[in-house]
Write a protein that holds these residues in place. Sequence first.
Motif, mmCIF file in Angstrom:
data_model
loop_
_atom_site.group_PDB
_atom_site.id
_atom_site.type_symbol
_atom_site.label_atom_id
_atom_site.label_comp_id
_atom_site.label_asym_id
_atom_site.label_seq_id
_atom_site.Cartn_x
_atom_site.Cartn_y
_atom_site.Cartn_z
ATOM 1 N N LEU A 72 10.466 -6.216 -9.169
ATOM 2 C CA LEU A 72 9.888 -5.542 -8.011
ATOM 3 C C LEU A 72 8.388 -5.785 -8.014
ATOM 4 O O LEU A 72 7.732 -5.645 -9.047
ATOM 5 N N ALA A 97 5.598 -3.097 -9.472
ATOM 6 C CA ALA A 97 6.293 -1.928 -10.010
ATOM 7 C C ALA A 97 5.882 -1.645 -11.452
ATOM 8 O O ALA A 97 5.983 -0.520 -11.912
ATOM 9 N N SER A 104 7.246 1.239 -14.284
ATOM 10 C CA SER A 104 7.555 2.571 -13.770
ATOM 11 C C SER A 104 9.031 2.746 -13.432
ATOM 12 O O SER A 104 9.503 3.872 -13.277
ATOM 13 N N TYR A 105 9.777 1.646 -13.295
ATOM 14 C CA TYR A 105 11.208 1.724 -13.017
ATOM 15 C C TYR A 105 12.031 1.265 -14.223
ATOM 16 O O TYR A 105 13.178 0.899 -14.081
#
Length: 67
Positions: free
Chosen positions: A34, A37, A40-41
């Motif tokens: 992503l 990102a 954080s995911y």
Amino acid sequence: MSDTTIRPFRVEIPQTALDDLAGRLGNTNWPADLPAAGDSYGMAPAGCAPSSTGGGASSTGAPSRPT
């Protein structure tokens, strides 16, 4: 009190099962990262997918250990 001594053990996995797993991992469509990102995911897909540079699965089809 229970015995907490660490003892060696052996895991026997048939080569056909390892070959099947290696084939399934090789045929997996890994998603793209992503944009922006970061972590954080969770872990980035690039860190999970096998690569042609030696990451991912070893020659036996088993996941390689980080060095």
